[in-house]
Design a protein around this motif. Sequence first.
Motif, mmCIF file in Angstrom:
data_model
loop_
_atom_site.group_PDB
_atom_site.id
_atom_site.type_symbol
_atom_site.label_atom_id
_atom_site.label_comp_id
_atom_site.label_asym_id
_atom_site.label_seq_id
_atom_site.Cartn_x
_atom_site.Cartn_y
_atom_site.Cartn_z
ATOM 1 N N LEU A 136 103.771 40.466 57.106
ATOM 2 C CA LEU A 136 104.404 41.444 56.215
ATOM 3 C C LEU A 136 103.408 42.469 55.661
ATOM 4 O O LEU A 136 103.748 43.259 54.788
ATOM 5 N N ASP A 137 102.183 42.440 56.185
ATOM 6 C CA ASP A 137 101.145 43.410 55.801
ATOM 7 C C ASP A 137 100.876 43.420 54.297
ATOM 8 O O ASP A 137 100.730 44.486 53.677
ATOM 9 N N VAL A 175 108.355 41.963 48.657
ATOM 10 C CA VAL A 175 107.906 41.633 50.007
ATOM 11 C C VAL A 175 108.382 40.242 50.428
ATOM 12 O O VAL A 175 108.431 39.916 51.623
ATOM 13 N N PHE A 176 108.788 39.426 49.440
ATOM 14 C CA PHE A 176 109.313 38.092 49.732
ATOM 15 C C PHE A 176 110.781 38.141 50.153
ATOM 16 O O PHE A 176 111.328 37.146 50.632
ATOM 17 N N ILE A 177 111.438 39.307 50.023
ATOM 18 C CA ILE A 177 112.881 39.410 50.258
ATOM 19 C C ILE A 177 113.312 38.912 51.641
ATOM 20 O O ILE A 177 114.322 38.217 51.753
ATOM 21 N N ARG A 205 97.405 39.037 48.488
ATOM 22 C CA ARG A 205 97.774 38.011 49.464
ATOM 23 C C ARG A 205 97.819 36.622 48.850
ATOM 24 O O ARG A 205 98.762 35.859 49.075
ATOM 25 N N ALA A 206 96.813 36.257 48.058
ATOM 26 C CA ALA A 206 96.786 34.914 47.461
ATOM 27 C C ALA A 206 97.980 34.709 46.525
ATOM 28 O O ALA A 206 98.599 33.641 46.503
#
Length: 483
Positions: free
Chosen positions: A123-124, A55-57, A130-131
Amino acid sequence: MSRSPEAPARAVLRRRILGLALPICAALVVGAAAQSVIAALLGHMGDDALYVRSVFIPVAFLVLALQEGLDISTQVGFARLRGAQDVARTRRTLGAFVRTGALVFAVTALVIAVTAPWLASLLDVPAEQRAQFVEFARWMAVASALTVPTTIAAAALRGWGRPGLSAILSVLAAVIQVGGVWLVGEVGGLGVMSVPLATAASAVIGTAAASILLLREGLARGPRPASPTGVTAGETGEPGPTSSGVDVRGLLLGIGVPVGLSYLLLTVTNFVTVWILSSSGSSVVAGYGAAATVQTVLIVPAIGLAAAVGVVMNQQWGMGDLGLLPRTLRVGTTIVVGVYVTTGLLAFLTAPLVARLMAADPRVVEETELYLRVVGPSLAGLGIVLFLLTLLEQLGHGPVAVALNVAYAAVSLGIGGILARQGGGPEALYLVIACSNAVGVLVVLPLTSHLVRRKAAEVPASPAGAEVEPTDVDRTIESGIDR
């Protein structure tokens, strides 16, 4: 049989280009493979680790765009300094690039750190991850900022004609990152946070190694004394006759920014392609993803060859031999055509085998093979176009390259997307992409030739019919490559 008087000069250029391209391509392949291995390692650490990195992409692509812009700008600057035999300005130029890069990445890291919670919402990212995502994003931003000196050093060595030394830094970083993720992440149990830690470790060790290599080459210190057996290009403290230094700000704005925009455009193009195919089902998307992975590996030589030809042409620019640019373009393009006609043919012929290697699900195998059969032959055109566009960026025509990239994406995805969504399915999109790859050569090749000839015309031309033999500086640079 007498040889053409032009043959020796072409042979010199061919050897120089290939001597630069081989280690550059090797470093690119190792770097891409390292990221794949890291993804595989994270996949064995649990779903959360791979998810957080995945998701960091989108943020990672932004960082990559900045890194590539800084990298190519530095490479061009040092190629011109090398051509001008201007070792006196290398230390000052290194400092300017490092300071500017450090400032840009520090600001970027601060922005990512502040906006990380907002990015998680955008980014949901699920509440339970999340943390962890926020922490990962912040530390990755810091770790990426630490890579600035190594990035600049590798690019400077490449531009100076030392691709082997540059590759050492790239391979060293890849090995440390993979080893660090395995040792600290999997064995030590740190999980996904091992990625920023390994990246930071590779940056620190890489900076130390880069300092040694730069000092060895005389790029990070004062001028070296003349050799008792003669002065070697780049070893005097006096600027060459054509040198006026390099404009770091001009290179970053004129070359670095367009390069960064091109990388961001590639990201957007990939997302749009996936969106177009999403209506056809998950198997189609998975098949495209597998085929796109293969395609990414296949286009690495185009980027490496463009870097090699760009170094040679910018060295010629630095030494004032602009009249050699068209010939160098012809030699480089001939090499690329040979490589990519073969690549396109192999992609088509091996499509069934490669598809079975990339996937186990029969439906995904079928979709992967479809892409490689339809688009595979046109990789000949894609490789040539990518080579020419990358070269245009390194010659200061970045805005032209960006405009052509935008036009290509608009045509291929616009027309192909409409046809695919209106019932043509993925094959319609792939056919349009293949046609765009082929037509792109007919547009980009003559345009590139025109721009290069126009640049060459800025200096007095050689007498009609006269052959321009390699200068002493040409031969010195060639003999000094990766010594």
